[in-house]
Each structure stands twice: as structure tokens, then as C-alpha cells.
Scaffold this motif. Structure first.
Motif, PDB file in Angstrom:
ATOM      1  N   GLU A   1       0.804  -1.224   0.000  1.00 30.56           N
ATOM      2  CA  GLU A   1       0.000   0.000   0.000  1.00 30.56           C
ATOM      3  C   GLU A   1       0.841   1.279   0.000  1.00 30.56           C
ATOM      4  OE1 GLU A   1      -3.296   0.509  -0.426  1.00 30.56           O
ATOM      5  OE2 GLU A   1      -3.358  -1.624  -0.881  1.00 30.56           O
TER       6      GLU A   1
ATOM      7  N   ARG B   1      -3.917   1.970  -8.804  1.00 29.44           N
ATOM      8  CA  ARG B   1      -3.636   0.881  -7.884  1.00 29.44           C
ATOM      9  C   ARG B   1      -2.444   0.058  -8.346  1.00 29.44           C
ATOM     10  NH1 ARG B   1      -4.880   1.603  -3.412  1.00 29.44           N
ATOM     11  NH2 ARG B   1      -4.846  -0.580  -2.978  1.00 29.44           N
TER      12      ARG B   1
ATOM     13  N   ARG C   1      -8.529  -2.906  -4.903  1.00 24.83           N
ATOM     14  CA  ARG C   1      -9.183  -2.443  -3.687  1.00 24.83           C
ATOM     15  C   ARG C   1     -10.172  -3.470  -3.205  1.00 24.83           C
ATOM     16  NH1 ARG C   1     -10.410   3.749  -4.722  1.00 24.83           N
ATOM     17  NH2 ARG C   1      -8.239   4.129  -4.842  1.00 24.83           N
TER      18      ARG C   1
END
Length: 161
Positions: free
Chosen positions: A19, A108, A158
């Protein structure tokens, strides 16, 4: 360019270490676009200027320094891709919106090019060597990657809550 996608299997702590790498990539890309917006009238901003700016960001912010240098440059190049697409649309005189570069909030992925990672000799495990602490992850997939080890893009999805 060929893209081979693999699922990875790791520990929860490794997923948590991915992350910050993703957030750092977003940060560098957004800072590159902000640098272009603020300085495009006074300076000639191009791909190389944004790569130099990524080096300044590595010195200024310690969390950017934790990410591999090639991944930081790749994030700055993503910013330049958005800027050059805007310039190309203006030159082509496309009607309507020209695609002015936007700040990113939902990317992402992190792109590791030639450094920051290494494949295990069995080609079934990958080790990330930057300072984020991701470590060794197991690759789940059926394709052979013996000849495709020059570029890697790490993506995360996610979780829906």
C-alpha cells in the motif's frame, strides 16, 4: 510489449507493505503534474525535467526514497504521458475537451522496470528489494516467464467493504 499477469500470495504484512508503494507512486505522479502546472510558463518542462524532479522528491521526502528509484522515475513518466497526451490532442485540434492532465486518486499499481525485484531461480517466487519491506512473494499462475523478466508491474485491487 507483452504483459504477463500473475496473482501473488503473501502474508497480510506484505500486502500492507504494498500500500505505501502504491500511495508513493500516486504522490510522485501528482507532484510531477503539479510541477508542470506551476512551472510550464517559465521553464521548458519535458520528460527529462520530470525525471530530475523525481530525484529532488527522493531527497525531499523519506517515504519516496523508500521506493525503488526506477519505480519513482516510472511514476514521473506516467505524469509525462498524461501531459504529452494533452499536448498531442491540442496539436491535432480535437474538438471539445483536450484531456488536461488530472491528479490521480485511484491508481492501484506500481511499475518496477529493471531493478527493485528479482525472480527466484524456479521462477515461482519474486523478491522485492526496496525499503518498503514487501519481501518474497509466491507467484500463482500457469504461464512460463523464463524469457519475460525485463519489466514488472505490481497491481493491487481495492477490497470492497
Amino acid at each position: 510489449m507483452r504483459v504477463l499477469e500473475y496473482k501473488i500470495k503473501g502474508k497480510p504484512s506484505q500486502y500492507q507493505a504494498i500500500e505505501p508503494a502504491i500511495r508513493t507512486t500516486q504522490f510522485v505522479r501528482n507532484k510531477a503534474i503539479r510541477y508542470w502546472i506551476d512551472n510550464s510558463r517559465e521553464l521548458k518542462i519535458n520528460k527529462f525535467a520530470l525525471n530530475k524532479y523525481s530525484t529532488i522528491l527522493r531527497k525531499e521526502f523519506s517515504f519516496v526514497n523508500n521506493l525503488n528509484s526506477m519505480a519513482v522515475q516510472s511514476a514521473a513518466e506516467r505524469g509525462w504521458t498524461a501531459i504529452s497526451r494533452f499536448y498531442d490532442n491540442c496539436k491535432k485540434k480535437i474538438l471539445g475537451k483536450k484531456g488536461y492532465p488530472q491528479f490521480q486518486k485511484d491508481c492501484r499499481s506500481v511499475e518496477y522496470k529493471t531493478s527493485g525485484w528479482s525472480l527466484h531461480p524456479t521462477k515461482r517466487q519474486i523478491t522485492f528489494t526496496d525499503k518498503n519491506g514487501i519481501g518474497k512473494l509466491k507467484l500463482l499462475g500457469k504461464w512460463e516467464i523464463h524469457t519475460y523478466n525485463s519489466r514488472l508491474k505490481l497491481e493491487s485491487q481495492r477490497l470492497q467493504t
